[in-house]
Enzyme design. Structure first.
Site, PDB file in Angstrom:
ATOM      1  CE1 TYR A 157      -4.082   1.669  -0.253  1.00 22.98           C
ATOM      2  CE2 TYR A 157      -3.494   2.764   1.795  1.00 22.98           C
ATOM      3  CZ  TYR A 157      -4.319   2.645   0.699  1.00 22.98           C
ATOM      4  OH  TYR A 157      -5.382   3.500   0.549  1.00 22.98           O
ATOM      5  CE  LYS A 164      -7.127   6.325   0.947  1.00 24.79           C
ATOM      6  NZ  LYS A 164      -8.174   7.157   0.310  1.00 24.79           N
TER       7      LYS A 164
HETATM    8  P1  NAD Z   1     -12.888   3.871  -7.822  1.00 26.25           P
HETATM    9  O1  NAD Z   1     -11.819   3.668  -8.843  1.00 26.25           O
HETATM   10  O2  NAD Z   1     -14.251   3.449  -8.158  1.00 26.25           O
HETATM   11  O3  NAD Z   1     -12.898   5.391  -7.343  1.00 26.25           O
HETATM   12  C1  NAD Z   1     -11.759   6.211  -7.333  1.00 26.25           C
HETATM   13  C2  NAD Z   1     -12.188   7.527  -7.932  1.00 26.25           C
HETATM   14  O4  NAD Z   1     -11.134   8.481  -7.865  1.00 26.25           O
HETATM   15  C3  NAD Z   1     -12.546   7.376  -9.426  1.00 26.25           C
HETATM   16  O5  NAD Z   1     -13.863   7.826  -9.640  1.00 26.25           O
HETATM   17  C4  NAD Z   1     -11.556   8.305 -10.113  1.00 26.25           C
HETATM   18  O6  NAD Z   1     -12.105   8.965 -11.236  1.00 26.25           O
HETATM   19  C5  NAD Z   1     -11.274   9.285  -8.994  1.00 26.25           C
HETATM   20  N1  NAD Z   1     -10.050  10.066  -9.239  1.00 26.25           N
HETATM   21  C6  NAD Z   1      -8.758   9.644  -9.283  1.00 26.25           C
HETATM   22  N2  NAD Z   1      -7.949  10.677  -9.601  1.00 26.25           N
HETATM   23  C7  NAD Z   1      -8.746  11.773  -9.737  1.00 26.25           C
HETATM   24  C8  NAD Z   1      -8.527  13.136 -10.067  1.00 26.25           C
HETATM   25  N3  NAD Z   1      -7.293  13.607 -10.340  1.00 26.25           N
HETATM   26  N4  NAD Z   1      -9.592  13.978 -10.120  1.00 26.25           N
HETATM   27  C9  NAD Z   1     -10.838  13.541  -9.855  1.00 26.25           C
HETATM   28  N5  NAD Z   1     -11.119  12.259  -9.542  1.00 26.25           N
HETATM   29  C10 NAD Z   1     -10.079  11.392  -9.490  1.00 26.25           C
HETATM   30  O7  NAD Z   1     -12.338   3.111  -6.515  1.00 26.25           O
HETATM   31  P2  NAD Z   1     -12.878   3.084  -5.003  1.00 26.25           P
HETATM   32  O8  NAD Z   1     -12.296   1.860  -4.419  1.00 26.25           O
HETATM   33  O9  NAD Z   1     -14.339   3.320  -4.989  1.00 26.25           O
HETATM   34  O10 NAD Z   1     -12.103   4.317  -4.340  1.00 26.25           O
HETATM   35  C11 NAD Z   1     -12.778   5.385  -3.690  1.00 26.25           C
HETATM   36  C12 NAD Z   1     -12.096   5.747  -2.381  1.00 26.25           C
HETATM   37  O11 NAD Z   1     -12.222   4.666  -1.464  1.00 26.25           O
HETATM   38  C13 NAD Z   1     -10.603   6.040  -2.487  1.00 26.25           C
HETATM   39  O12 NAD Z   1     -10.284   7.128  -1.629  1.00 26.25           O
HETATM   40  C14 NAD Z   1      -9.985   4.772  -1.948  1.00 26.25           C
HETATM   41  O13 NAD Z   1      -8.700   5.006  -1.410  1.00 26.25           O
HETATM   42  C15 NAD Z   1     -10.977   4.432  -0.874  1.00 26.25           C
HETATM   43  N6  NAD Z   1     -10.933   3.058  -0.364  1.00 26.25           N
HETATM   44  C16 NAD Z   1     -11.041   1.999  -1.207  1.00 26.25           C
HETATM   45  C17 NAD Z   1     -11.014   0.707  -0.713  1.00 26.25           C
HETATM   46  C18 NAD Z   1     -11.109  -0.478  -1.623  1.00 26.25           C
HETATM   47  O14 NAD Z   1     -10.710  -1.585  -1.208  1.00 26.25           O
HETATM   48  N7  NAD Z   1     -11.629  -0.361  -2.823  1.00 26.25           N
HETATM   49  C19 NAD Z   1     -10.888   0.498   0.664  1.00 26.25           C
HETATM   50  C20 NAD Z   1     -10.779   1.610   1.511  1.00 26.25           C
HETATM   51  C21 NAD Z   1     -10.819   2.884   0.977  1.00 26.25           C
HETATM   52  O1  0WE Z   2      -7.004   3.084  -1.663  1.00 26.59           O
HETATM   53  C1  0WE Z   2      -6.967   2.034  -2.276  1.00 26.59           C
HETATM   54  C2  0WE Z   2      -6.446   1.978  -3.696  1.00 26.59           C
HETATM   55  C3  0WE Z   2      -6.249   3.336  -4.295  1.00 26.59           C
HETATM   56  C4  0WE Z   2      -5.448   3.337  -5.566  1.00 26.59           C
HETATM   57  C5  0WE Z   2      -5.507   2.326  -6.523  1.00 26.59           C
HETATM   58  C6  0WE Z   2      -4.748   2.422  -7.684  1.00 26.59           C
HETATM   59  C7  0WE Z   2      -4.726   1.349  -8.735  1.00 26.59           C
HETATM   60  C8  0WE Z   2      -4.365   1.887 -10.092  1.00 26.59           C
HETATM   61  C9  0WE Z   2      -4.617   4.403  -5.781  1.00 26.59           C
HETATM   62  N1  0WE Z   2      -3.859   4.512  -6.898  1.00 26.59           N
HETATM   63  C10 0WE Z   2      -3.930   3.566  -7.842  1.00 26.59           C
HETATM   64  N2  0WE Z   2      -3.155   3.713  -8.956  1.00 26.59           N
HETATM   65  C11 0WE Z   2      -3.275   2.917 -10.043  1.00 26.59           C
HETATM   66  O2  0WE Z   2      -2.531   3.088 -11.036  1.00 26.59           O
HETATM   67  N3  0WE Z   2      -7.359   0.879  -1.633  1.00 26.59           N
HETATM   68  C12 0WE Z   2      -7.687   0.953  -0.216  1.00 26.59           C
HETATM   69  C13 0WE Z   2      -7.420  -0.449  -2.273  1.00 26.59           C
HETATM   70  C14 0WE Z   2      -6.105  -1.133  -2.038  1.00 26.59           C
HETATM   71  O3  0WE Z   2      -5.034  -0.866  -2.806  1.00 26.59           O
HETATM   72  C15 0WE Z   2      -3.971  -1.612  -2.317  1.00 26.59           C
HETATM   73  C16 0WE Z   2      -4.393  -2.357  -1.228  1.00 26.59           C
HETATM   74  C17 0WE Z   2      -5.768  -2.046  -1.034  1.00 26.59           C
HETATM   75  C18 0WE Z   2      -6.676  -2.573   0.027  1.00 26.59           C
HETATM   76  C19 0WE Z   2      -2.654  -1.666  -2.763  1.00 26.59           C
HETATM   77  C20 0WE Z   2      -1.755  -2.525  -2.105  1.00 26.59           C
HETATM   78  C21 0WE Z   2      -2.172  -3.244  -1.014  1.00 26.59           C
HETATM   79  C22 0WE Z   2      -3.487  -3.179  -0.562  1.00 26.59           C
END
Ligand code: NAD
Ligand code: 0WE
Length: 257
Positions: A157, A164
């Protein structure tokens, strides 16, 4: 669900598709009675987001906003102002780090990857909250999304964990600044969810099964559960809660082994 957000107006950042966490929370906010306005990151996501937004009525507004561009944030908030005199709710569900920074060692994080991760994943909360705050004259609720890697080392991560941590600290300082204006600011720390942002991560399905085996609830969380927490924080149920990070993670984060 009862309509605890009837009459409220919400702005939603971070819908990419129907699996997005932002979409899960937006649906719950809409079911609770809120009217919503959406951003999309760029032309690539325009059609997706417009189609999803239209499920709440063909007049649901959506406009582009890349949160790394100040001029986009200004233009987007002008668009919001043209649609509503007031905003009550703001969802920030946006994160990005260059892919190479989520592989290999944190030690090797470049200056540029560190900058981009912090700009898009942490500073953008400050920027969009400041831009929306003048519209939240009657008070409001800001919600952002975090992850356990802010607090403990989650291998790979990497710089996202550091970003974060900055996001969660920003939530506390924003809560302090905006508290006197009755604007609350909180983060939801979600367990892993199979979204677009997660799909690219190698070993992600192993992480989902790790939670099934080790979290107290012995399962992964759902978008509906994130939606319910989003409604709680947006509603009077959360009226005394600000500056906090609330876990929706099947209890995983309480385990020591
Ligand atoms: P997602 O890809 O559906 O959403 C990420 C969003 O970020 C996308 O809509 C993308 O367009 C937007 N984004 C990225 N760069 C941007 C920019 N420069 N300007 C405007 N928008 C931008 O994925 P998600 O998992 O729904 O992620 C949403 C949030 O949840 C993130 O903050 C992520 O860190 C957090 N999160 C995700 C998980 C997981 O396991 N998926 C767990 C905990 C927290
Ligand atoms: O916040 C996240 C992921 C956010 C994210 C994902 C990507 C994939 C594509 C940010 N940047 C990028 N850039 C890319 O090019 N999570 C909480 C999901 C996540 O991501 C991981 C995790 C978990 C959980 C990455 C490594 C280990 C665990």
């Amino acid at each position: 669900m009862s309509r605890v957000l009837e009459g409220k107006v919400g702005v939603v950042f971070g819908v990419a598709n129907k699996r997005s966490i932002a979409w899960g929370i937006a649906q719950a906010w809409a079911q609770a009675g809120a009217k919503l306005i959406f951003n999309y990151q760029g032309e690539r996501l325009k059609e997706n987001v417009e189609e999803l937004a239209a499920t709440f009525g063909s007049d649901t507004p959506a406009a582009p906003c890349d949160v790394s561009r100040d001029e986009d944030i200004v233009r987007f908030m002008d668009f919001v102002k043209s649609k509503t005199p007031r905003v009550d709710l703001l969802l920030h569900s946006v994160a990005f780090a260059p892919k190479e920074a989520l592989e290999g060692n944190f030690l090797d994080t470049s200056r540029e990857a560190f900058r981009v991760a912090h700009d898009i994943s942490a500073y953008s909360l400050v920027a969009v909250t400041r831009a929306a705050a003048p519209l939240m004259a009657g008070g409001g609720s800001v919600v952002t999304m975090s992850y356990y890697g802010a607090e403990k080392v989650v291998p790979h991560y990497n710089v996202m964990g550091v970003a974060k941590a900055a996001l969660e600290a920003s939530v506390r300082y924003l809560a302090y600044d905006l508290g006197p204006r009755k604007v609350r600011v909180n983060a939801i720390s979600a367990g892993p969810v199979n979204t677009l942002a997660a799909r690219g991560i190698s070993g992600f399905s192993a992480m989902l099964s790790h939670y099934e085996q080790h979290a107290p609830l012995k399962r992964n969380i759902t978008l509906e559960e994130l939606g319910a927490m989003g409604v709680f924080l947006a509603s009077d149920g959360g009226a005394g809660v600000t500056g906090q990070t609330l876990y929706v993670d099947s209890g995983y984060s309480v385990m020591g082994m």
